[in-house]
Design an enzyme around this catalytic site. Structure first.
Site, short mmCIF file in Angstrom:
data_model
loop_
_atom_site.label_atom_id
_atom_site.label_comp_id
_atom_site.label_asym_id
_atom_site.label_seq_id
_atom_site.Cartn_x
_atom_site.Cartn_y
_atom_site.Cartn_z
N PRO A 11 -7.87 7.07 10.11
CA PRO A 11 -7.72 8.24 10.18
C PRO A 11 -7.13 9.26 8.96
O PRO A 11 -6.03 8.70 8.49
CB PRO A 11 -7.01 8.78 11.27
CG PRO A 11 -6.17 7.46 11.79
CD PRO A 11 -7.02 6.30 11.16
N ASN A 12 -7.71 10.13 8.37
CA ASN A 12 -7.59 11.00 7.42
C ASN A 12 -7.48 10.48 5.83
O ASN A 12 -7.38 11.09 4.87
CB ASN A 12 -5.79 11.59 7.40
CG ASN A 12 -5.62 12.37 8.91
OD1 ASN A 12 -6.37 13.23 8.86
ND2 ASN A 12 -4.65 11.78 9.57
N ARG A 19 -4.88 15.55 -1.35
CA ARG A 19 -3.43 16.00 -1.06
C ARG A 19 -2.52 14.83 -1.19
O ARG A 19 -2.86 13.69 -1.22
CB ARG A 19 -3.67 16.38 0.57
CG ARG A 19 -4.31 17.61 0.79
CD ARG A 19 -4.81 17.52 2.57
NE ARG A 19 -3.39 17.23 3.33
CZ ARG A 19 -3.62 16.47 4.45
NH1 ARG A 19 -4.84 16.48 5.01
NH2 ARG A 19 -2.57 16.42 5.15
N TYR A 24 0.13 9.10 -2.44
CA TYR A 24 -1.44 8.27 -2.34
C TYR A 24 -2.06 8.37 -3.59
O TYR A 24 -3.18 7.40 -3.46
CB TYR A 24 -1.98 8.88 -1.15
CG TYR A 24 -1.28 8.67 0.40
CD1 TYR A 24 -1.15 7.55 0.90
CD2 TYR A 24 -1.09 10.05 0.79
CE1 TYR A 24 -0.58 7.74 1.89
CE2 TYR A 24 -0.50 9.89 2.10
CZ TYR A 24 0.11 8.84 2.62
OH TYR A 24 0.64 8.49 3.88
N ASN A 76 -7.31 -0.71 6.33
CA ASN A 76 -6.20 0.16 6.33
C ASN A 76 -6.24 1.12 7.41
O ASN A 76 -7.26 2.17 7.49
CB ASN A 76 -6.10 1.06 5.04
CG ASN A 76 -4.92 2.13 4.89
OD1 ASN A 76 -4.40 2.32 5.78
ND2 ASN A 76 -4.76 2.61 3.84
N ALA A 79 -2.47 5.78 10.45
CA ALA A 79 -1.47 6.02 11.24
C ALA A 79 -1.75 5.11 12.56
O ALA A 79 -0.70 4.68 13.30
CB ALA A 79 -1.40 7.35 11.57
N HIS A 82 0.50 2.10 13.37
CA HIS A 82 2.00 2.10 13.93
C HIS A 82 1.67 2.35 15.43
O HIS A 82 2.83 2.43 16.30
CB HIS A 82 2.64 3.38 13.32
CG HIS A 82 2.57 2.97 11.90
ND1 HIS A 82 2.95 2.03 11.26
CD2 HIS A 82 1.97 3.93 11.10
CE1 HIS A 82 2.68 2.26 9.86
NE2 HIS A 82 2.22 3.41 9.87
N ASP A 89 -5.16 -5.86 19.79
CA ASP A 89 -5.92 -6.57 20.61
C ASP A 89 -7.40 -6.83 19.77
O ASP A 89 -7.79 -8.04 20.04
CB ASP A 89 -6.28 -5.91 21.99
CG ASP A 89 -5.18 -6.18 22.97
OD1 ASP A 89 -4.15 -6.82 22.91
OD2 ASP A 89 -5.05 -5.25 23.90
N GLU A 100 -4.33 -6.68 5.98
CA GLU A 100 -3.73 -5.19 6.25
C GLU A 100 -3.41 -4.50 4.78
O GLU A 100 -2.74 -5.22 3.94
CB GLU A 100 -2.60 -5.25 7.04
CG GLU A 100 -1.97 -3.97 7.20
CD GLU A 100 -0.60 -4.02 7.98
OE1 GLU A 100 -0.06 -5.22 8.31
OE2 GLU A 100 -0.09 -3.17 8.62
N HIS A 102 -2.07 -1.15 2.90
CA HIS A 102 -1.49 0.33 3.07
C HIS A 102 -1.25 0.75 1.35
O HIS A 102 -0.79 -0.11 0.65
CB HIS A 102 -0.19 0.41 3.59
CG HIS A 102 -0.27 0.05 5.05
ND1 HIS A 102 -0.98 0.89 5.92
CD2 HIS A 102 -0.06 -0.88 5.72
CE1 HIS A 102 -1.02 0.41 7.20
NE2 HIS A 102 -0.44 -0.81 7.20
N ILE A 103 -1.64 1.82 1.08
CA ILE A 103 -1.44 2.52 -0.12
C ILE A 103 -0.13 2.62 -0.44
O ILE A 103 0.32 2.25 -1.58
CB ILE A 103 -2.19 3.78 -0.33
CG1 ILE A 103 -3.80 3.54 -0.15
CG2 ILE A 103 -2.05 4.41 -1.79
CD1 ILE A 103 -4.54 4.90 0.34
N SER A 104 0.72 3.20 0.20
CA SER A 104 2.21 3.41 0.05
C SER A 104 3.00 2.34 0.88
O SER A 104 2.31 1.26 1.29
CB SER A 104 2.57 4.64 1.08
OG SER A 104 2.31 4.68 2.40
N ARG A 109 9.47 3.97 4.05
CA ARG A 109 9.32 5.35 4.54
C ARG A 109 9.96 5.56 5.86
O ARG A 109 10.93 5.13 6.32
CB ARG A 109 7.71 5.85 4.60
CG ARG A 109 7.12 5.60 3.11
CD ARG A 109 5.35 5.96 3.12
NE ARG A 109 5.47 7.34 3.58
CZ ARG A 109 4.23 7.84 3.72
NH1 ARG A 109 3.12 7.04 3.80
NH2 ARG A 109 3.93 9.22 4.26
N ARG A 113 7.31 4.41 10.64
CA ARG A 113 6.09 3.69 10.01
C ARG A 113 6.51 2.45 9.82
O ARG A 113 5.77 1.53 9.24
CB ARG A 113 5.87 4.36 8.77
CG ARG A 113 5.28 5.77 8.83
CD ARG A 113 4.92 6.19 7.38
NE ARG A 113 4.92 7.92 7.40
CZ ARG A 113 3.86 8.30 7.64
NH1 ARG A 113 2.75 7.75 7.98
NH2 ARG A 113 3.68 9.99 7.63
#
Ligand code: CA2
Length: 144
Positions: A11-12, A19, A24, A76, A79, A82, A89, A100, A102-104, A109, A113
């Site tokens: 998502p997002n 943004r 990011y 990725n 959210a 988390h 599953d 896995e 993650h950019i950040s 953080r 998270r």
């Protein structure tokens, strides 16, 4: 036959580059896809790049990666990382390796998270390297 790496984004992440560039960066997801395509062809691999804001799509695509005989999944989950026991599953239910990304760096953080359902099931993780982490994950996937 050319092996495929599924690159699944949650998502997002369709908003990447528009943004919060201080967290990011300014590359879009299309920029990332273009670089992955180029590196994948150098490695003799193909990329299947997808993004969805819906948890169930990510789960369906994990199943599809397994059914299609994909070499690996780079995930990725945004959210959902988390929150999603269902993603945990789904990763556990397939034998396709999952990396896995993650950019950040979620560990540096907010506390909410710090826990990763994806990380509890994935083969490994690359975090905090910006969008370059996707390329690092591809390099790792190529060696699996
Ligand atoms: O660092 C990552 O890659 C994250 O997966 C990004 C998620 C966040 O919830 C995770 O904790 C870490 C958020 C993705 C939101 O995507 C945006 C992209 C550009 C601008 C705003 C949001």
């Amino acid at each position: 036959m050319t092996q495929t790496i599924f690159v699944l984004n949650g998502p997002n992440l369709n908003l990447l580059g528009t943004r919060e560039p201080e967290i990011y960066g300014s590359d879009t997801l299309d920029d990332v896809a273009a670089r992955l395509d180029e590196r994948a062809s150098q490695l003799g691999l193909a990329i299947e790049m997808r993004q969805s804001n819906h948890e169930g799509h990510l789960i369906d695509w994990l199943h599809e990666a397994q059914a299609d005989g994909a070499k690996a999944v780079i995930l990725n989950a945004g959210a959902y990382t988390h929150t999603s026991l269902a993603l945990y599953d789904a990763i556990r239910s397939i034998s396709t390796p999952v990396i896995e990304v993650h950019i950040s760096n979620p560990a540096a953080r907010e506390a909410y998270r710090h826990h990763s359902y994806v990380g509890m099931a994935a083969n490994g993780a690359i975090t905090g390297m910006g969008v370059y982490g996707y390329e690092l994950a591809l390099e790792a996937a190529a060696r699996l």
